[in-house]
Scaffold this motif. Sequence first.
Motif, PDB file in Angstrom:
ATOM      1  N   HIS A 205      -3.594   1.706  -5.587  1.00 12.74           N
ATOM      2  CA  HIS A 205      -3.759   1.892  -4.138  1.00 12.74           C
ATOM      3  C   HIS A 205      -5.174   1.506  -3.708  1.00 12.74           C
ATOM      4  O   HIS A 205      -5.348   0.852  -2.670  1.00 12.74           O
TER       5      HIS A 205
ATOM      6  N   GLN B 128       0.798  -1.229   0.000  1.00 16.72           N
ATOM      7  CA  GLN B 128       0.000   0.000   0.000  1.00 16.72           C
ATOM      8  C   GLN B 128       0.834   1.284   0.000  1.00 16.72           C
ATOM      9  O   GLN B 128       0.555   2.183  -0.781  1.00 16.72           O
ATOM     10  N   PRO B 129       1.849   1.411   0.853  1.00 15.39           N
ATOM     11  CA  PRO B 129       2.656   2.634   0.791  1.00 15.39           C
ATOM     12  C   PRO B 129       3.403   2.774  -0.538  1.00 15.39           C
ATOM     13  O   PRO B 129       3.640   3.889  -1.008  1.00 15.39           O
ATOM     14  N   VAL B 130       3.736   1.641  -1.161  1.00 10.01           N
ATOM     15  CA  VAL B 130       4.411   1.693  -2.456  1.00 10.01           C
ATOM     16  C   VAL B 130       3.469   2.296  -3.496  1.00 10.01           C
ATOM     17  O   VAL B 130       3.849   3.193  -4.251  1.00 10.01           O
TER      18      VAL B 130
ATOM     19  N   LEU C 151       1.808   9.608  -5.513  1.00 10.99           N
ATOM     20  CA  LEU C 151       2.325  10.904  -5.058  1.00 10.99           C
ATOM     21  C   LEU C 151       3.503  11.391  -5.899  1.00 10.99           C
ATOM     22  O   LEU C 151       3.795  12.592  -5.919  1.00 10.99           O
ATOM     23  N   SER C 152       4.168  10.475  -6.607  1.00 10.44           N
ATOM     24  CA  SER C 152       5.271  10.883  -7.477  1.00 10.44           C
ATOM     25  C   SER C 152       4.786  11.323  -8.853  1.00 10.44           C
ATOM     26  O   SER C 152       5.592  11.674  -9.708  1.00 10.44           O
TER      27      SER C 152
ATOM     28  N   ALA D  64       0.852   4.153  -2.958  1.00 12.16           N
ATOM     29  CA  ALA D  64       0.612   5.560  -2.616  1.00 12.16           C
ATOM     30  C   ALA D  64       1.788   6.417  -3.065  1.00 12.16           C
ATOM     31  O   ALA D  64       1.597   7.531  -3.582  1.00 12.16           O
ATOM     32  N   GLY D  65       2.998   5.917  -2.886  1.00 12.74           N
ATOM     33  CA  GLY D  65       4.183   6.653  -3.320  1.00 12.74           C
ATOM     34  C   GLY D  65       4.234   6.829  -4.824  1.00 12.74           C
ATOM     35  O   GLY D  65       4.643   7.884  -5.326  1.00 12.74           O
ATOM     36  N   VAL D  66       3.804   5.786  -5.559  1.00 15.96           N
ATOM     37  CA  VAL D  66       3.752   5.898  -7.025  1.00 15.96           C
ATOM     38  C   VAL D  66       2.787   7.014  -7.424  1.00 15.96           C
ATOM     39  O   VAL D  66       3.088   7.843  -8.284  1.00 15.96           O
TER      40      VAL D  66
ATOM     41  N   GLY E  38      -1.181   4.974 -10.009  1.00 16.80           N
ATOM     42  CA  GLY E  38      -0.862   4.530  -8.651  1.00 16.80           C
ATOM     43  C   GLY E  38      -2.059   4.636  -7.725  1.00 16.80           C
ATOM     44  O   GLY E  38      -2.210   3.821  -6.807  1.00 16.80           O
TER      45      GLY E  38
ATOM     46  N   PHE F  37      -3.072   8.888   6.673  1.00 14.60           N
ATOM     47  CA  PHE F  37      -1.632   8.637   6.739  1.00 14.60           C
ATOM     48  C   PHE F  37      -1.184   8.050   8.080  1.00 14.60           C
ATOM     49  O   PHE F  37      -0.503   7.024   8.107  1.00 14.60           O
TER      50      PHE F  37
END
Length: 145
Positions: free
Chosen positions: A56, A38-40, A46-47, A42-44, A52, A113
């Motif tokens: 998510h 999940q954080p991966v 957010l980048s 979310a990071g995709v 992503g 978060f």
Amino acid sequence: MVIAADRSVPVRAARRTRASGWVLRAVVSAHAIAGFGQPVFAGVFLSGDYDGLRWHLTGANVVTSIGYLQVVVAVVVWVRLRRAWPFFATLVVVVAETVQYFAGMEGALWLHFPLGVLTIVGLTVMFIDVWRQPLGRSAKEPGDE
């Protein structure tokens, strides 16, 4: 000597992980792996990669589904192995995940978060705990038959 050998057999058998314990380990492991994704995702997002967000959301559905399955398995472990802690630990994690899910759907990132971080911590602790020691039947309590 024969008496000591006879006494050690039931103790050793009680320490082995039972089938329901192995199922719990498998579900907790799948839950942790899905949760770590999940954080991966979310990071995709957010980048700057908007796919992503779709990943998510799909991951959130998978994590939540596995969490509810884990509640059922934890009830079975409680009944068959007389171990209540997996149920209560699972319940705490699943309630946090459910609140986090709806907070994310509503865009309440101030809650989404921190609950995400706490959920990952809870999944990690639970993963370590179910693999740390055998999940056999707990000792008989007075009045059990």
